[in-house]
Design an enzyme around this catalytic site. Structure first.
Site, PDB file in Angstrom:
ATOM      1  N   LYS A  31       0.999   3.299  -3.872  1.00  0.00           N
ATOM      2  CA  LYS A  31       2.335   2.906  -4.361  1.00  0.00           C
ATOM      3  C   LYS A  31       3.144   4.091  -4.871  1.00  0.00           C
ATOM      4  CE  LYS A  31       1.976  -1.969  -4.660  1.00  0.00           C
ATOM      5  NZ  LYS A  31       1.704  -3.173  -5.433  1.00  0.00           N
TER       6      LYS A  31
ATOM      7  N   ARG B 146      -6.736  -4.766  -4.603  1.00  0.00           N
ATOM      8  CA  ARG B 146      -6.084  -4.919  -3.294  1.00  0.00           C
ATOM      9  C   ARG B 146      -5.788  -3.515  -2.766  1.00  0.00           C
ATOM     10  NH1 ARG B 146      -0.957  -5.117  -1.263  1.00  0.00           N
ATOM     11  NH2 ARG B 146      -0.547  -6.689   0.332  1.00  0.00           N
TER      12      ARG B 146
HETATM   13  N1  HH2 Z   1       1.729  -5.380  -3.323  1.00  0.00           N
HETATM   14  C1  HH2 Z   1       2.314  -5.475  -2.113  1.00  0.00           C
HETATM   15  C2  HH2 Z   1       2.281  -6.680  -1.406  1.00  0.00           C
HETATM   16  N2  HH2 Z   1       1.636  -7.751  -1.894  1.00  0.00           N
HETATM   17  N3  HH2 Z   1       0.327  -8.745  -3.585  1.00  0.00           N
HETATM   18  C3  HH2 Z   1      -0.291  -8.671  -4.772  1.00  0.00           C
HETATM   19  N4  HH2 Z   1      -0.963  -9.727  -5.266  1.00  0.00           N
HETATM   20  N5  HH2 Z   1      -0.275  -7.509  -5.511  1.00  0.00           N
HETATM   21  C4  HH2 Z   1       0.388  -6.404  -5.092  1.00  0.00           C
HETATM   22  O1  HH2 Z   1       0.393  -5.398  -5.830  1.00  0.00           O
HETATM   23  C5  HH2 Z   1       1.062  -6.449  -3.833  1.00  0.00           C
HETATM   24  C6  HH2 Z   1       1.013  -7.666  -3.089  1.00  0.00           C
HETATM   25  C7  HH2 Z   1       2.974  -4.271  -1.504  1.00  0.00           C
HETATM   26  O2  HH2 Z   1       2.066  -3.550  -0.727  1.00  0.00           O
HETATM   27  P1  HH2 Z   1       1.957  -3.632   0.876  1.00  0.00           P
HETATM   28  O3  HH2 Z   1       1.535  -4.994   1.289  1.00  0.00           O
HETATM   29  O4  HH2 Z   1       1.097  -2.546   1.384  1.00  0.00           O
HETATM   30  O5  HH2 Z   1       3.426  -3.303   1.359  1.00  0.00           O
HETATM   31  P2  HH2 Z   1       4.583  -4.183   1.969  1.00  0.00           P
HETATM   32  O6  HH2 Z   1       5.010  -5.181   0.943  1.00  0.00           O
HETATM   33  O7  HH2 Z   1       5.667  -3.157   2.277  1.00  0.00           O
HETATM   34  O8  HH2 Z   1       4.054  -4.859   3.200  1.00  0.00           O
END
Ligand code: HH2
Length: 287
Positions: free
Chosen positions: A220, A254
C-alpha cells in the site's frame, strides 16, 4: 477464536494468510496481470500452494479515485474464476460491496463476503444472513472516489473501533450472528499516512473486541511513501507492517505475496505467544 463461514468453522489458532486475486484491469499493484481467467486461475492455485489459507477474489478495484464497477461486469470477470476454484476445496472470499455479486458468488461456493463498505448496500445483510456466510466488515471513511482527499479523525483508533462496533450491531440485528463477523481497520481507506500508522500501532484495541481482525497492508501507498519506493518494491515494508499487525493480534493478513508473508507472520505469532506466556500474570493489563 472461532470464525464461522457457512459450513466451515474456522478455529483460528495461528494467523491465517489470505491471498489476493485481483481479476481486474486496474488494481493499484497488479491491475491487468490476472484479468483473464487463464492467468487468474493458475495464479490463485499458486497462492494456495505457497500456503494461503483463504483466497480473496476481487473483480472491482477500490483504489483511491476509482469508480464502482456494475454488478454485471463484476460477475463477468469473477464467475469463471470462482467456478473453477470452487471445486478445489479452497476457502474463497469475494471482495465486493455489491449484494447481487455476493449472492451469486456465495451460490457458486464462496464462503466469505469481504465488504469494504461494511454493509453499504442495503441488500447485503439479507444475502450474507441467508447463506450463513462469513463477513469482513472493513472500515472506510467516504467512498473510494473521494476518500483520500482530506480524511480527518480526532483519534483514529477509537473512531474506527466505535464505527466498526456500530456496523457489528447492525449486522447482528439483521440476522448475521457475531461469530460470522471479522473486522478490518481499512488501511488506506479514508486515512492519511499518520492515520494508517496510528491505527496499526493501536491495533490491539480492535483485536480486544474479540472478533478476528483482518489487515491489508500489502504494497500500500503508505509503505511506498515512507520508503519512497514504487509498488513493485514494497515487499519488505509490507512484511514489517504485517508482522507488527500479527504481534498486536491480527488473525488474518490479506496479501499479494503469500509465501514471504506466511514465513514472516509465523515469527510474529511466536513472539506474540512468547510475550503472553512469559509475562507474569500481575503485569498483564486487563482489557
Ligand atoms: N484493500 C484493498 C481491497 N480490498 N479488503 C479488505 N478487507 N482490506 C483491505 O485492506 C483491502 C480490501 C486494496 O488492495 P487491492 O485489492 O490489491 O487493490 P485494488 O482495490 O486496486 O484492486
Amino acid at each position: 477464536m472461532l470464525w464461522r463461514c457457512r459450513d466451515r468453522a474456522l478455529e483460528i489458532e495461528r494467523p491465517l494468510v489470505m491471498g489476493i486475486v485481483n481479476i481486474t484491469p486496474d488494481s493499484f499493484s497488479d491491475g491487468g496481470r490476472y484479468a483473464d481467467p487463464a492467468a487468474a486461475i493458475p495464479h490463485a492455485r499458486r497462492l494456495l500452494a505457497e500456503g494461503a489459507d483463504l483466497l480473496d477474489l476481487g473483480a472491482e478495484s477500490t483504489r483511491p479515485g476509482s469508480d464502482p464497477v456494475p454488478a454485471v461486469e463484476q460477475l463477468r470477470r469473477l464467475m469463471p474464476v470462482l467456478e473453477a476454484l470452487a471445486g478445489d476445496d479452497a476457502i474463497l472470499s469475494v471482495d465486493t460491496a455489491n449484494a447481487e455479486v455476493a449472492d451469486r458468488a456465495l451460490a457458486a461456493g464462496a464462503r466469505i463476503v469481504n465488504d469494504v463498505t461494511a454493509l453499504g448496500d442495503p441488500a447485503m445483510p439479507e444475502v450474507v444472513a441467508r447463506h450463513g456466510a462469513g463477513l469482513v466488515l472493513m472500515h472506510m471513511r467516504g467512498d473510494p472516489k473521494t476518500m483520500q482527499l482530506d480524511p480527518r479523525y480526532e483519534d483514529v483508533a477509537r473512531e474506527v473501533r466505535r464505527e466498526l462496533l456500530d456496523r457489528l450491531r447492525e449486522a447482528v440485528a439483521a440476522g448475521i450472528p457475531a461469530d460470522r463477523i471479522a473486522f478490518d481497520p481499512g488501511v488506506g481507506f479514508g486515512k492519511a499516512m499518520t492515520h494508517n500508522y496510528a491505527m496499526l500501532a493501536r491495533l490491539d484495541e480492535l483485536a480486544a473486541i474479540g472478533r478476528p481482525v483482518v489487515v491489508g497492508v500489502s504494497r500500500k501507498s503508505f509503505i511506498g511513501r515512507t520508503l519512497d519506493l514504487p509498488v513493485d518494491q514494497r515487499l519488505e515494508g509490507s512484511l514489517a507492517a504485517a508482522s507488527i499487525a500479527v504481534f498486536q493480534g491480527a488473525l488474518v493478513i490479506r496479501t499479494h505475496d503469500v509465501m514471504p508473508t506466511v514465513r514472516a507472520v509465523r515469527i510474529a505469532h511466536e513472539l506474540r505467544n512468547t510475550r503472553r506466556d512469559s509475562t507474569p500474570a500481575h503485569l498483564i493489563k486487563s482489557e
